[in-house]
Design an enzyme around this catalytic site. Structure first.
Site, PDB file in Angstrom:
ATOM      1  N   SER A 143       0.862  -1.206  -0.157  1.00 34.00           N
ATOM      2  CA  SER A 143      -0.006  -0.020   0.001  1.00 34.00           C
ATOM      3  C   SER A 143       0.976   1.215  -0.081  1.00 34.00           C
ATOM      4  CB  SER A 143      -0.987   0.215   1.195  1.00 34.00           C
ATOM      5  OG  SER A 143      -1.663   1.290   1.374  1.00 34.00           O
ATOM      6  N   TYR A 156      -1.739  -1.080  10.967  1.00 32.24           N
ATOM      7  CA  TYR A 156      -1.537  -1.647   9.134  1.00 32.24           C
ATOM      8  C   TYR A 156      -0.361  -1.212   8.653  1.00 32.24           C
ATOM      9  CZ  TYR A 156      -3.531  -1.871   4.457  1.00 32.24           C
ATOM     10  OH  TYR A 156      -3.610  -2.213   3.100  1.00 32.24           O
TER      11      TYR A 156
END
Length: 256
Positions: A143, A156
């Site tokens: 990401s 995350y």
């Protein structure tokens, strides 16, 4: 970019980005193992779409953090489709939006199990077959968040950063065995998860955001799948240890 004769495993392949990748790899000729955690119906739909077009695909239910389930899945893939020589590590879960001061250790562990430790166990299990294949590929879906470190997203971001570090290390370690390892890092993608994210962040929809993003739209799963397809193709034979961001160069402003 023919992948005929190759066997791909796409974790989290039933929906969103994983679905797009599974469909693209199948269209390019690979036999595809569509891994899912809970949504068996969605995985079956992906398989049906692939087979209706003449491709080969089978769905396998196995959370990537469940060692016994993964072992059974790999045995099934070997029997049904052959030795996996192409892994797309895509399965993931979102973290709870909590500040570091409010985040329990268990939340970090939950994210690490899914994004780092489970994938590394899977890679370790697949490496003997990959090394013997001559050409094999691991693509880690990460990401753009790793470079932005947003508030309330530490669990995350830490997990994605860790798997990127592992992927770069693996790329160096496995070059001599013909295994290429690369990272694809999307920004916001037009998926169910993406819709939930933008609603929570600003009470808008992705359709409303499209005009504010580069090239007139938010990233689509097919954009991510195209990058993966390139990295595992013959055209990328000399590419390993690389990271590609897929976000149109980044939006001009954050979610409103």
């Amino acid at each position: 970019m023919s992948l005929a004769g190759r066997t791909a495993l796409v974790t989290g392949g039933s929906r969103g980005v994983g679905r797009g990748i599974a469909l693209r790899l199948a269209a390019d000729g690979a036999a595809v193992a569509v891994n899912y955690r809970r949504d068996g119906d969605a995985a079956a739909e992906v398989v049906e779409e692939i087979t209706a077009k003449g491709g080969r695909a089978v769905a396998y239910g196995a959370p990537v953090g469940d060692a016994a389930a993964v072992e059974a899945m790999l045995a099934g893939i070997a029997s049904d489709l052959g030795t996996v020589d192409l892994l797309v590590s895509n399965a993931g879960v979102a973290s709870r939006a909590t500040l570091i001061g409010d985040t329990e250790r268990s939340e970090y562990q939950r994210l690490l199990d899914v994004h780092v430790l489970g994938p590394l166990d899977l890679i370790r299990a697949l490496l003997p077959g990959m090394r013997a294949a001559g050409r094999a590929d691991v693509v880690v879906i990460s990401s753009t968040t790793t470079g932005k470190t947003p508030k309330a997203g530490a669990a995350y971001t830490i997990a994605k950063t860790a798997i990127e570090a592992a992927a770069r290390t693996l790329a160096r370690e496995e070059r001599e065995h013909g295994v290429r390892v690369n990272i694809v890092a999307p920004g916001l993608v037009a998926t169910e998860m993406g819709e939930r994210l933008v609603r929570a962040a600003g009470g808008v929809t992705i359709a409303e955001l499209d005009a504010e993003y580069p090239f007139g739209r938010v990233t689509r799963p097919a954009d991510v799948a195209g990058a993966v397809a390139f990295l595992v193709s013959q055209d990328a034979e000399h590419v390993t240890g690389q990271r590609i961001e897929i976000d149109g160069g980044g939006p001009d402003r954050a979610l409103r």
